[in-house]
Design a protein around this motif. Structure first.
Motif, short mmCIF file in Angstrom:
data_model
loop_
_atom_site.label_atom_id
_atom_site.label_comp_id
_atom_site.label_asym_id
_atom_site.label_seq_id
_atom_site.Cartn_x
_atom_site.Cartn_y
_atom_site.Cartn_z
N ALA A 76 1.36 7.03 -2.90
CA ALA A 76 2.83 6.96 -3.05
C ALA A 76 3.45 6.60 -1.49
CB ALA A 76 3.44 8.32 -3.38
N GLU A 77 2.74 7.03 -0.58
CA GLU A 77 2.88 6.87 0.93
C GLU A 77 2.63 5.20 1.44
OE1 GLU A 77 1.57 10.00 3.15
OE2 GLU A 77 2.81 11.47 2.58
N GLY A 78 1.76 4.67 0.45
CA GLY A 78 1.43 3.23 0.88
C GLY A 78 0.19 3.39 1.97
N ARG A 79 -0.47 4.61 1.87
CA ARG A 79 -1.71 4.71 2.91
C ARG A 79 -2.83 4.24 2.16
NH1 ARG A 79 -0.63 7.80 7.34
NH2 ARG A 79 1.34 9.12 6.92
N LEU A 80 -2.91 4.25 0.78
CA LEU A 80 -4.06 3.80 -0.14
C LEU A 80 -3.62 2.75 -1.26
CD1 LEU A 80 -5.97 7.19 -0.99
CD2 LEU A 80 -6.54 5.42 0.60
N THR A 81 -4.14 1.72 -1.58
CA THR A 81 -4.00 0.78 -2.46
C THR A 81 -4.36 1.48 -3.72
OG1 THR A 81 -6.04 -0.36 -2.48
CG2 THR A 81 -4.37 -1.14 -0.90
N ALA A 82 -3.87 0.82 -4.72
CA ALA A 82 -4.08 1.29 -6.21
C ALA A 82 -5.70 1.53 -6.51
CB ALA A 82 -3.26 0.56 -7.33
N ASP A 83 -6.46 0.32 -5.98
CA ASP A 83 -7.99 0.47 -6.19
C ASP A 83 -8.61 1.39 -5.55
OD1 ASP A 83 -7.45 -1.88 -7.94
OD2 ASP A 83 -8.00 -3.45 -6.63
N GLU A 84 -8.07 1.47 -4.10
CA GLU A 84 -8.64 2.34 -3.45
C GLU A 84 -8.57 3.86 -3.92
OE1 GLU A 84 -8.31 0.49 1.19
OE2 GLU A 84 -6.63 1.38 0.31
N HIS A 85 -7.28 4.11 -4.35
CA HIS A 85 -7.04 5.60 -4.89
C HIS A 85 -7.82 5.57 -6.22
CE1 HIS A 85 -4.77 7.79 -7.88
NE2 HIS A 85 -4.35 8.72 -6.79
N ALA A 86 -8.13 4.78 -6.94
CA ALA A 86 -8.92 4.86 -8.43
C ALA A 86 -10.40 4.88 -7.92
CB ALA A 86 -8.78 3.57 -9.05
N GLU A 87 -10.62 4.37 -6.97
CA GLU A 87 -12.07 4.63 -6.43
C GLU A 87 -12.24 5.71 -5.98
OE1 GLU A 87 -15.29 2.67 -3.20
OE2 GLU A 87 -13.39 1.85 -3.35
N ARG A 88 -11.48 6.36 -4.98
CA ARG A 88 -11.69 7.74 -4.50
C ARG A 88 -11.56 8.89 -5.56
NH1 ARG A 88 -9.35 7.61 1.80
NH2 ARG A 88 -10.04 5.74 2.05
N VAL A 89 -10.77 8.74 -6.42
CA VAL A 89 -10.53 9.69 -7.47
C VAL A 89 -11.69 9.85 -8.36
CG1 VAL A 89 -9.18 10.35 -9.81
CG2 VAL A 89 -7.94 9.49 -7.56
N GLU A 90 -12.34 8.73 -8.79
CA GLU A 90 -13.65 8.67 -9.35
C GLU A 90 -14.65 9.55 -8.86
OE1 GLU A 90 -16.96 5.53 -11.48
OE2 GLU A 90 -15.11 4.82 -10.46
N GLY A 91 -14.63 9.18 -7.18
CA GLY A 91 -15.65 10.03 -6.60
C GLY A 91 -15.44 11.35 -6.33
N VAL A 92 -14.17 11.76 -6.50
CA VAL A 92 -13.77 13.35 -6.33
C VAL A 92 -14.33 13.74 -7.49
CG1 VAL A 92 -11.96 14.90 -6.63
CG2 VAL A 92 -11.75 13.02 -4.87
N LEU A 93 -14.20 13.32 -8.63
CA LEU A 93 -14.50 13.72 -10.29
C LEU A 93 -16.11 14.00 -10.15
CD1 LEU A 93 -12.55 11.87 -12.72
CD2 LEU A 93 -12.02 14.17 -11.87
N ASN A 94 -16.73 13.21 -9.18
CA ASN A 94 -18.27 13.05 -9.46
C ASN A 94 -18.91 14.11 -8.14
OD1 ASN A 94 -18.63 11.60 -11.59
ND2 ASN A 94 -18.43 9.77 -10.50
N ALA A 95 -17.92 14.61 -7.26
CA ALA A 95 -18.41 15.27 -6.02
C ALA A 95 -19.01 16.77 -6.62
CB ALA A 95 -17.17 15.53 -5.06
N LYS A 96 -20.05 17.00 -5.99
CA LYS A 96 -20.80 18.39 -6.17
C LYS A 96 -20.28 19.58 -5.39
CE LYS A 96 -22.82 16.73 -9.84
NZ LYS A 96 -22.24 16.94 -11.01
N THR A 97 -20.01 19.13 -3.91
CA THR A 97 -19.60 20.14 -3.04
C THR A 97 -18.42 19.84 -2.22
OG1 THR A 97 -20.80 19.01 -1.14
CG2 THR A 97 -22.40 20.34 -2.53
N VAL A 98 -18.02 20.99 -1.62
CA VAL A 98 -16.76 20.67 -0.69
C VAL A 98 -16.82 19.85 0.28
CG1 VAL A 98 -15.38 22.01 0.86
CG2 VAL A 98 -15.98 23.21 -1.12
#
Length: 233
Positions: free
Chosen positions: A41-63
């Motif tokens: 929302a602040e413009g620090r990430l593009t839509a593609d970067e946001h989507a890529e990172r969210v996918e990684g968050v869902l697959n992350a196993k540890t903090v």
């Protein structure tokens, strides 16, 4: 190097080893996802970067793996959240009286307890062909440990708590549903709500109410007190 590869090869320097190696919970993933949403929302990430990172968050196993996705954002500079203070599954022996401070009963009717009210150490909720709602999201916790005994017979009992308290449950269902969503507060002094009971051909559910925090409520009350005090002076 993409984030998925970086996730496996790099651990954030700010993350203490003991915390970084903890298995990530759904609450941890939600926290990181909220930070990424704000960054988009602040413009620090593009839509593609946001989507890529969210996918990684869902697959992350540890903090530690989760922290990789926000280490280049302002929120990531503060380091990972502290390890939660795990509350025991049962209150200490003789810490809670056997008699209820209050009973909420619904027999072929509906009963609610919500808004601004003082939560005692023990509350009993009984639903017989009715519905009971216990909402602690705006309650005043005078005690650290609160026990709610919930019994539903052909009825429904719904319990909601602030998201920064600990929630525990012990009970079962007989041709019914008894469901308590465990919750761990980061503050070791945060209130702990214990839900026990039975659902007989009925339903008992207890879970956090997102967006409701005990600290927010107490701060708001303190501001009102200060305002009245200044007006009086």
């Amino acid at each position: 190097m993409d984030l998925q590869k970086q996730q496996t090869e790099q651990r954030p320097a700010a993350a203490p080893a003991g915390v970084a190696e903890l298995r990530a919970s759904d609450a941890d993933r939600d926290r990181i996802a909220d930070i990424l949403r704000e960054a988009l929302a602040e413009g620090r990430l593009t839509a593609d970067e946001h989507a890529e990172r969210v996918e990684g968050v869902l697959n992350a196993k540890t903090v530690g793996q989760l922290e990789v996705f926000i280490q280049d954002l302002p929120a990531g500079r503060r380091g990972p959240a502290a390890a939660p203070a795990y509350a025991p599954n049962r209150p200490a022996a003789d810490a809670i009286p056997h008699e209820a401070d209050e009973n909420v009963v619904a027999v072929f009717s509906a009963a609610t307890r919500r808004g601004r009210w003082r939560a005692g150490r023990r509350l009993h909720a009984y639903s017989v062909f009715g519905s009971v709602e216990i909402d602690l999201s705006e309650a005043v916790f005078e005690y650290q440990q609160v026990v709610i005994k919930a019994v539903s017979v052909f009825g429904d009992v719904q319990i909601r708590v602030p998201e920064n308290v600990s929630l525990r449950g012990t009970g079962g269902g007989v041709l019914g549903n008894f469901e308590v969503e465990p919750l761990d507060a980061e503050d070791p002094d945060a209130p702990v709500v214990y839900v026990d009971g039975w659902a007989v051909l009925g339903n008992v559910e207890a879970r956090p109410k997102r967006g409701k925090l005990v600290a927010d409520i107490l701060d708001r009350v303190q501001r009102k007190v200060d305002k009245r005090l200044r007006k009086h002076l």
